[in-house]
Design a protein around this motif. Structure first.
Motif, mmCIF file in Angstrom:
data_model
loop_
_atom_site.group_PDB
_atom_site.id
_atom_site.type_symbol
_atom_site.label_atom_id
_atom_site.label_comp_id
_atom_site.label_asym_id
_atom_site.label_seq_id
_atom_site.Cartn_x
_atom_site.Cartn_y
_atom_site.Cartn_z
ATOM 1 N N PRO A 63 0.825 -1.224 0.000
ATOM 2 C CA PRO A 63 0.000 0.000 0.000
ATOM 3 C C PRO A 63 0.852 1.264 0.000
ATOM 4 O O PRO A 63 1.907 1.319 0.631
ATOM 5 C CB PRO A 63 -0.800 -0.128 1.305
ATOM 6 C CG PRO A 63 -0.006 -1.043 2.172
ATOM 7 C CD PRO A 63 0.705 -1.979 1.261
ATOM 8 N N GLU A 73 -1.106 4.520 -1.374
ATOM 9 C CA GLU A 73 -2.000 5.571 -1.836
ATOM 10 C C GLU A 73 -2.010 6.768 -0.883
ATOM 11 O O GLU A 73 -2.061 6.615 0.338
ATOM 12 C CB GLU A 73 -3.427 5.032 -1.996
ATOM 13 C CG GLU A 73 -3.593 4.006 -3.119
ATOM 14 C CD GLU A 73 -3.401 4.610 -4.497
ATOM 15 O OE1 GLU A 73 -3.557 5.849 -4.638
ATOM 16 O OE2 GLU A 73 -3.082 3.855 -5.435
ATOM 17 N N VAL A 118 -0.027 4.787 5.124
ATOM 18 C CA VAL A 118 0.048 3.344 5.287
ATOM 19 C C VAL A 118 -0.227 2.999 6.746
ATOM 20 O O VAL A 118 -0.114 3.872 7.618
ATOM 21 C CB VAL A 118 1.453 2.826 4.869
ATOM 22 C CG1 VAL A 118 2.531 3.301 5.843
ATOM 23 C CG2 VAL A 118 1.479 1.315 4.715
ATOM 24 N N ASP A 140 -3.499 -1.459 4.122
ATOM 25 C CA ASP A 140 -4.069 -0.263 3.515
ATOM 26 C C ASP A 140 -4.817 0.586 4.533
ATOM 27 O O ASP A 140 -4.965 1.789 4.346
ATOM 28 C CB ASP A 140 -4.998 -0.648 2.364
ATOM 29 C CG ASP A 140 -6.207 -1.442 2.833
ATOM 30 O OD1 ASP A 140 -6.067 -2.269 3.766
ATOM 31 O OD2 ASP A 140 -7.313 -1.235 2.283
ATOM 32 N N ARG A 141 -5.292 -0.038 5.628
ATOM 33 C CA ARG A 141 -6.016 0.729 6.652
ATOM 34 C C ARG A 141 -5.908 0.021 8.001
ATOM 35 O O ARG A 141 -5.648 -1.181 8.081
ATOM 36 C CB ARG A 141 -7.485 0.914 6.274
ATOM 37 C CG ARG A 141 -8.243 -0.363 5.944
ATOM 38 C CD ARG A 141 -9.619 -0.053 5.371
ATOM 39 N NE ARG A 141 -10.396 -1.253 5.064
ATOM 40 C CZ ARG A 141 -10.334 -1.908 3.920
ATOM 41 N NH1 ARG A 141 -9.515 -1.498 2.967
ATOM 42 N NH2 ARG A 141 -11.100 -2.968 3.716
ATOM 43 N N SER A 177 -1.167 3.973 12.082
ATOM 44 C CA SER A 177 -1.472 4.492 10.742
ATOM 45 C C SER A 177 -0.942 5.914 10.609
ATOM 46 O O SER A 177 -0.888 6.659 11.586
ATOM 47 C CB SER A 177 -2.982 4.499 10.492
ATOM 48 O OG SER A 177 -3.488 3.199 10.368
#
Length: 463
Positions: free
Chosen positions: A274, A276, A280, A334-335, A372
């Protein structure tokens, strides 16, 4: 002419090369879209193939390669050592890019000049594998030809390639990786994951799958700089305060390839990591207790590694393994909610793992720390080719994991820029409990630490 003399000299030297034996690196190459190029511009294609063949023969001659056979524009070569094979492929890709291609070739989709991707002229696929082979002299050509699993694997690896790509197996790369900086000019290494190569049947007729982890190499001069393209950079605002901006990947040139042309991808690869919006979720998993059984630890670590990787693949999208060291994993998601689900599933499923030797407290075997946030940069590790993240988030996530009690899955929330210690909401299935607000070692800001547990009143399979 001088060019013809060079070609004659290269051909003569190539034919004089001694055939490798024993364990050999076998290479297959092929030109992408050559049939369409012949149809579109046959006159220019003849000139282009002469350029291609001359480059290939000069390069493999420089690195003690042996020409087994050619078929049209496809070469089948052998090298005694994989470092020579990879050095040949890297040199050839660079020279093919810099060659003076006929104008007609540069007008075609599979030959046009694309400065942003550093493609120009022929896009040549290179697939290779190193291993034991058997050999014989061909009755007609007098050349040594090879057979065996290494030959079959190298052909399958070439079939995974896109034009302009160099692929090899992890086993082959391991032989070379310690010599890469000294002998290969620091190429970019990218982990492409494990792929199904072919299937066969054993003596009893049972189907067997043959797979391999695949590595991609790109000459440093042609490589796309992921570290410069992904993440955030600090900038100074008009009032003098610190802020950030996302890096602009469009400003970075270099070779980027689509996922491999695979029958089936069996694990995650670098492209699945990931990134985006420059954010991350980094997770550290520390194994507790295995070090108390030194006689059984190596076997247990192998089983635990398989178990962790299996749990990562159950998520959608899958979790990503950045690195593992003696029972400590750095993972990326990703989350945050996916990381928490993974941690709880890891803990719950451990009771059913078979084959762990010795006495282990399965309820307290893991410490899972989750954080995160933004990262500064990410790209492929120079040796493993797996995603490597940089920025404060990495050290902070490790500190969160260190502050967990054995058996806990904890998330950290940095209390900066007006953020308050409110518990994150992961839905009714997960109970979130405040553990502490504290400063972590070496970090100036406070962190709220929350533990996460499964809500026993709600059945959730985490799958």
């Amino acid at each position: 002419t001088k060019a013809q003399a060079f070609r004659t000299s290269s051909m003569r030297k190539a034919k004089e090369m001694e055939a490798p034996s024993g364990e050999v690196t076998v290479i297959y190459t092929d030109v992408q879209g050559s049939t369409a190029l012949w149809e579109a511009c046959p006159s220019d294609m003849k000139k282009a193939q002469d350029i291609h063949d001359d480059i290939m023969r000069k390069c493999y001659t420089n690195h003690s390669g042996y020409e087994i056979t050619t078929e049209g524009d496809a070469f089948n070569l052998a090298f005694q050592h994989p470092v020579d094979a990879l050095a040949f492929a890297l040199q050839a890709q660079l020279k093919l890019y810099k060659a003076d291609w006929p104008a007609g070739i540069l007008k075609q989709p599979d030959g046009k000049h694309e400065p942003g991707l550093k493609f120009k002229g022929f896009r040549v696929r290179f697939g290779m594998h190193h291993g034991p082979v058997t050999s014989r002299v061909h009755e007609s050509t007098g050349r040594t030809v090879y057979s065996g699993e290494a030959v079959k694997i190298s052909k399958c690896v070439e079939g995974l390639c896109h034009g302009g790509q160099i692929l090899t197996t992890m086993e082959t790369w391991k032989v070379v990786s310690g010599m890469a900086e000294r002998c290969l000019g620091r190429p970019q290494i990218l982990d492409c994951g494990e792929h199904l190569l072919y299937e066969s049947k054993d003596a009893n007729g049972a189907k067997q799958r043959h797979s391999a982890r695949i590595m991609q190499l790109v000459p440093s001069e042609l490589a796309f700089d992921f570290f410069e393209a992904r993440g955030r950079r600090d900038v100074e605002a008009d009032d003098g305060s610190k802020t950030y901006e996302l890096k602009d990947s469009k400003a970075v040139a270099g070779r980027l390839f689509a996922p491999l042309i695979s029958k089936r991808q069996l694990t995650t690869c670098f492209l699945n990591a990931p990134y985006e919006n420059g954010k991350v979720t980094i997770t550290f998993v520390y194994t507790i207790g295995l070090e108390d059984n030194p006689d059984t630890k190596p076997r247990n670590l192998v089983r635990m590694s398989k178990y962790v990787r299996k749990q990562l693949l159950k998520l959608s999208p899958p979790g990503y393994e950045c690195q593992e060291d003696a029972g400590c994993w750095m993972l990326a998601f990703d989350r945050m909610s996916n990381a928490v689900k993974f941690g709880l599933a890891l803990k719950a499923g451990l009771r059913d793992v078979r084959g762990l030797d010795g006495q282990c407290d399965r309820d307290a075997m893991f410490k899972v720390g989750i954080l995160s946030g933004p990262f500064t940069s990410m790209g492929p590790h120079k040796t493993t080719g797996m995603a490597d993240y940089f920025g404060p988030i990495v050290n902070r996530a490790a500190r969160v994991a260190s502050n967990c009690k054995p058996g806990q899955v904890c998330v950290g929330i940095p209390l900066a820029n007006g953020v308050t210690a409110d518990p994150p909401d992961f839905g009714r299935e997960i109970i979130v409990k405040m553990e502490a607000v504290k400063k972590l070692k070496g970090i100036s800001i406070d962190f709220a630490i929350f533990s996460c547990t499964k809500n026993a009143k709600i059945e959730t399979p985490y799958r």
